[in-house]
Design a protein around this motif. Structure first.
Motif, mmCIF file in Angstrom:
data_model
loop_
_atom_site.group_PDB
_atom_site.id
_atom_site.type_symbol
_atom_site.label_atom_id
_atom_site.label_comp_id
_atom_site.label_asym_id
_atom_site.label_seq_id
_atom_site.Cartn_x
_atom_site.Cartn_y
_atom_site.Cartn_z
ATOM 1 N N TYR A 30 -88.262 28.293 -72.175
ATOM 2 C CA TYR A 30 -88.719 29.568 -72.743
ATOM 3 C C TYR A 30 -89.896 30.156 -71.973
ATOM 4 O O TYR A 30 -90.031 31.358 -71.878
ATOM 5 C CB TYR A 30 -88.959 29.481 -74.260
ATOM 6 C CG TYR A 30 -90.033 28.554 -74.772
ATOM 7 C CD1 TYR A 30 -91.376 28.856 -74.645
ATOM 8 C CD2 TYR A 30 -89.697 27.392 -75.434
ATOM 9 C CE1 TYR A 30 -92.348 28.016 -75.156
ATOM 10 C CE2 TYR A 30 -90.654 26.545 -75.952
ATOM 11 C CZ TYR A 30 -91.986 26.855 -75.803
ATOM 12 O OH TYR A 30 -92.945 26.018 -76.300
ATOM 13 N N VAL A 62 -88.491 30.088 -84.104
ATOM 14 C CA VAL A 62 -87.623 28.918 -84.280
ATOM 15 C C VAL A 62 -87.896 28.295 -85.651
ATOM 16 O O VAL A 62 -86.988 27.985 -86.419
ATOM 17 C CB VAL A 62 -87.856 27.882 -83.155
ATOM 18 C CG1 VAL A 62 -87.141 26.574 -83.472
ATOM 19 C CG2 VAL A 62 -87.371 28.423 -81.823
ATOM 20 N N LEU A 113 -78.838 24.370 -78.832
ATOM 21 C CA LEU A 113 -80.248 24.692 -79.052
ATOM 22 C C LEU A 113 -80.844 25.425 -77.848
ATOM 23 O O LEU A 113 -81.654 26.345 -78.005
ATOM 24 C CB LEU A 113 -81.026 23.401 -79.346
ATOM 25 C CG LEU A 113 -82.427 23.552 -79.912
ATOM 26 C CD1 LEU A 113 -82.430 24.405 -81.164
ATOM 27 C CD2 LEU A 113 -83.036 22.189 -80.221
ATOM 28 N N TYR A 134 -79.969 29.018 -77.975
ATOM 29 C CA TYR A 134 -80.638 29.637 -79.112
ATOM 30 C C TYR A 134 -82.090 29.980 -78.754
ATOM 31 O O TYR A 134 -82.558 31.101 -78.991
ATOM 32 C CB TYR A 134 -80.585 28.654 -80.283
ATOM 33 C CG TYR A 134 -81.072 29.200 -81.600
ATOM 34 C CD1 TYR A 134 -80.269 30.031 -82.372
ATOM 35 C CD2 TYR A 134 -82.334 28.868 -82.089
ATOM 36 C CE1 TYR A 134 -80.700 30.514 -83.594
ATOM 37 C CE2 TYR A 134 -82.777 29.350 -83.301
ATOM 38 C CZ TYR A 134 -81.957 30.174 -84.056
ATOM 39 O OH TYR A 134 -82.399 30.654 -85.259
ATOM 40 N N ILE A 135 -82.753 29.027 -78.141
ATOM 41 C CA ILE A 135 -84.157 29.243 -77.772
ATOM 42 C C ILE A 135 -84.264 30.305 -76.687
ATOM 43 O O ILE A 135 -85.140 31.167 -76.715
ATOM 44 C CB ILE A 135 -84.790 27.912 -77.310
ATOM 45 C CG1 ILE A 135 -84.906 26.992 -78.518
ATOM 46 C CG2 ILE A 135 -86.155 28.127 -76.675
ATOM 47 C CD1 ILE A 135 -85.184 25.565 -78.172
#
Lengths: 189, 338
Positions: free
Chosen positions: A29, A54, A66, A69-70
Motif C-alpha cells: 500500500y 481495512v 487480501l 483488497y488492500i
C-alpha cells in the motif's frame, strides 16, 4: 502469517490482525500511495487511512484476496487525495503521467448512447476484465503494476530486468488495444 | 483536455475495480522468475485446455463407436483433481523448520510435499485413481506392546525408518469456532486450522493442525462420498492407538466434485473430570480444498530435508530415528482420551 488468520483476527476485532497486516502488506500500500501521490507529506496520513478503512470494513467483509483488497483501498484513498491536491494545485507523483498515458485509450469518436453511472461502471468492469485476461501474462502484469499499483516504468524495468523502452512500448500497445475495445464497445463518459 | 482528463481519471478509478484474482496474480509475480513462472503456467493451461478438448472429441468418437458396436451403456469415471491449480497456502509463510516427531507430523508434511510438488509442477508422474476405503493396514505395523495398564487399548508402532507411502491426499483449511469443542481442546484453541486426509501405507487418516499442535484419527467408514473418522483409533507419537471402549466421537467429511464441503463433529456431550466436550462448530474454506491422487513414498528425513532446504533453512536435519521412542506427541492427548 497467512491471510485467513489475519482476516480472522480482524473479525475478532484484534489489533494484532492489523499489526500483521501492516507487516505483510505495508510495502504494497505504501508503493501504491507513493506511486499516485509521490513523496508528499500526505503519505503517512493516507497510510493510516488505509489501515482505518481495512479495520472498518473487515468485518463485515472477508476478502478472498487480501492483497487485491488492500491495493484497491489504497488506490481509492490515493486517487481521492490526488484529486483534492490537484484542486489545491499541489503536485502528484506518477498520477499525472499515468493519466496522460491513459489518454491514449480515449476513443476518437463517441457514439450516441448515454449510459448511467452504474451501467457504465458495469460495462467498463466487464470490458476491462476481458481486456486484461486477453493480454499476454507479461503485458498484463506490467499493465496492472503500472496502472493499478502505480509503479513507474523505471521501477518496472528494474524489477523485471526489462529495458524501459521495451516496457513503454508494450504498455503503449496495450493501451492502443484497450482503446480499440472501448471504441468497439462504445464506452465513454 | 479537461474532458480527456476526466475520462482518464474515470478509467484509472475503474481499473481498480477489476477482478481480484487478476490483481493478486500481478502482485505475486513480483520478480522476473515469478513472472516467468506465471507465463509458463498460463501456457500450460492453454495447452491443457486444447488437450482436454481433443481428448473429449476422441472420447466421444470412441464412446459412440463402442455403443453402436456393443449396444451397451458406458459408465464414465472421471478422475482428476480439484479445479484450483495453486497451492492453498502462501509459500512465503512456509519459512519454518520442519521436524517430524510423530505420525501426525509425518502425515501432514508428506501431504504438503505431495501438494507442493503437484502445484509447483515439479512432479506430476505416477498419478493414479484412488478411492478412500476403510481398509485396515495394521498388518504392516507391529504390536507396540506398550504397557498401558488398560486391557482394551492396543498400540501399533510405526517404524520411522520405513517409507511412508501415499496414494491420495486431500488438503483444506477450516475454522474452529467453539472454544469448548473437542478439537479446540486437542489443538489448544480455536481459529483457522489445516486439515489433511490421506490414504497411506498405514491407514486412511485425518490430521488436524493448529500451530504446532496436531490431532489425528483414522477412517472408520466410507459411504457415498462421506468419510467417517473415529476417535477410537487415533495417533500418539509414532503409535496408532486402538481403544475400542469408552466414548467415541466421529468426524464426518463430505466431498463433492473434489471439493470438501462439510466437516462435521456432532459429539454428544461427555463429561471428563471438569471438562465437557461439546459439538464443534467448524466451517470449511471450500476454496482451499485440494485433492491429489498420487503414488508417493518418502522417508522422514527426505521430507524434513525437502522443506528445510526449500524454505531457506540451511539447517539440514539428520534422520529423526532417535526421536522414535521419545513419543514426542502432546502428552495431554493420552490423558484427555481416557
Amino acid at each position: 502469517m497467512d491471510d485467513l488468520t489475519i482476516i480472522r483476527l480482524l473479525h475478532e476485532r484484534s489489533e494484532e490482525g492489523l499489526v500483521h497486516l501492516k507487516d505483510k502488506y505495508s510495502r504494497l500500500y505504501k508503493g501504491v500511495l507513493n506511486g499516485i501521490l509521490g513523496e508528499t507529506a500526505d503519505i503517512e496520513e493516507c497510510e493510516n487511512d488505509v489501515l482505518l478503512a481495512v479495520w472498518n470494513t473487515i468485518p463485515p467483509n472477508s476478502p478472498h484476496y487480501l492483497s487485491s483488497y488492500i491495493c484497491r483501498i489504497a488506490r481509492n484513498i490515493g486517487i481521492n487525495r490526488y484529486k483534492s491536491n490537484t484542486r489545491q494545485k499541489r503536485g502528484a507523483g506518477e498520477c499525472d503521467v499515468m493519466l496522460s498515458e491513459l489518454e491514449d485509450c480515449i476513443p476518437d469518436s463517441f457514439g450516441d448512447h448515454m449510459y448511467d453511472q452504474m451501467e457504465w461502471g458495469q460495462r467498463v468492469n466487464f470490458m476491462l476484465d476481458s481486456f486484461l485476461r486477453g493480454l499476454d501474462a507479461e503485458v498484463r502484469v506490467l499493465f496492472i503494476r503500472r496502472y493499478i499499483f502505480a509503479e513507474s516504468v523505471r521501477s518496472l524495468s528494474q524489477r523485471y530486468d526489462i529495458g524501459e523502452k521495451q516496457i513503454a512500448l508494450k504498455l503503449f500497445r496495450a493501451r492502443k488495444k484497450l482503446k480499440k475495445m472501448l471504441e468497439k464497445e462504445d464506452i465513454y463518459v | 483536455m479537461y474532458r480527456n482528463k476526466k475520462y482518464s481519471e474515470k478509467l484509472l478509478e475503474q481499473l481498480g475495480q477489476v477482478n481480484d484474482s487478476i490483481i493478486a496474480d500481478a502482485y505475486l509475480a513480483d520478480t522476473p522468475e515469478k513472472l516467468q513462472a506465471l507465463k509458463q503456467k498460463e501456457r500450460c493451461e492453454v495447452g491443457a485446455r486444447s488437450t482436454i478438448k481433443n481428448l473429449w472429441l476422441k472420447a466421444i468418437a470412441v464412446t459412440a463407436s463402442l455403443a453402436i458396436t456393443f449396444g451397451i451403456a458406458l459408465g464414465i469415471y472421471i478422475s482428476g483433481e480439484s479445479n484450483p491449480d495453486t497451492l492453498p497456502w502462501n509459500e512465503d509463510d512456509e519459512n519454518v523448520l520442519v521436524e517430524i516427531d510423530s505420525i501426525d507430523a509425518l502425515n501432514y508434511y508428506a501431504a504438503k510435499r505431495v501438494l507442493t510438488e503437484k502445484y509447483s509442477a515439479r512432479s506430476a508422474a505416477g498419478v493414479k485413481n484412488a478411492v478412500f476405503q476403510a481398509t485396515d493396514h495394521s498388518e504392516n505395523l507391529k504390536d507396540g506392546g506398550k504397557d498401558t495398564g488398560d486391557e482394551d487399548t492396543v498400540y501399533y508402532e510405526f517404524d520411522p525408518t520405513m517409507d511412508y507411502s501415499l496414494t491420495k491426499v486431500i488438503f483444506f483449511k477450516a475454522e474452529l469456532k467453539n472454544p469448548k469443542g473437542f478439537l479446540a481442546g486437542k489443538l489448544g484453541g480455536i481459529g483457522v486450522i489445516d486439515v489433511v486426509i490421506s490414504e497411506s501405507s498405514l491407514e486412511t487418516m485425518i490430521t488436524f493442525k493448529r500451530g504446532s499442535r496436531y490431532y489425528s484419527c483414522l477412517l472408520n467408514s466410507y459411504m457415498d462420498g462421506m468419510m467417517e473418522f473415529s476417535t477410537h483409533k487415533y495417533i500418539e507419537g509414532f503409535h496408532i492407538v486402538k481403544k475400542m471402549q469408552g466414548d467415541n466421537f466421529s468426524f464426518f467429511v463430505k466431498t463433492v466434485d473434489k471439493r470438501v464441503v462439510m466437516l462435521d463433529c456432532d459429539f454428544s456431550i461427555v463429561s471428563e473430570g471438569e471438562w465437557k466436550w461439546e459439538a464443534d462448530r467448524i466451517s470449511v474454506f471450500e476454496e482451499t480444498s485440494r485433492v491429489v491422487n498420487t503414488n508417493s513414498s518418502f522417508k522422514i528425513w527426505e521430507i524434513e530435508n525437502y522443506f528445510n532446504s526449500n524454505t531457506g533453512n540451511a539447517y539440514v536435519l539428520s534422520p529423526t530415528l532417535e526421536r522414535a521412542d521419545e513419543n514426542c506427541c502432546d502428552k495431554d492427548r493420552r490423558r484427555s482420551m481416557r
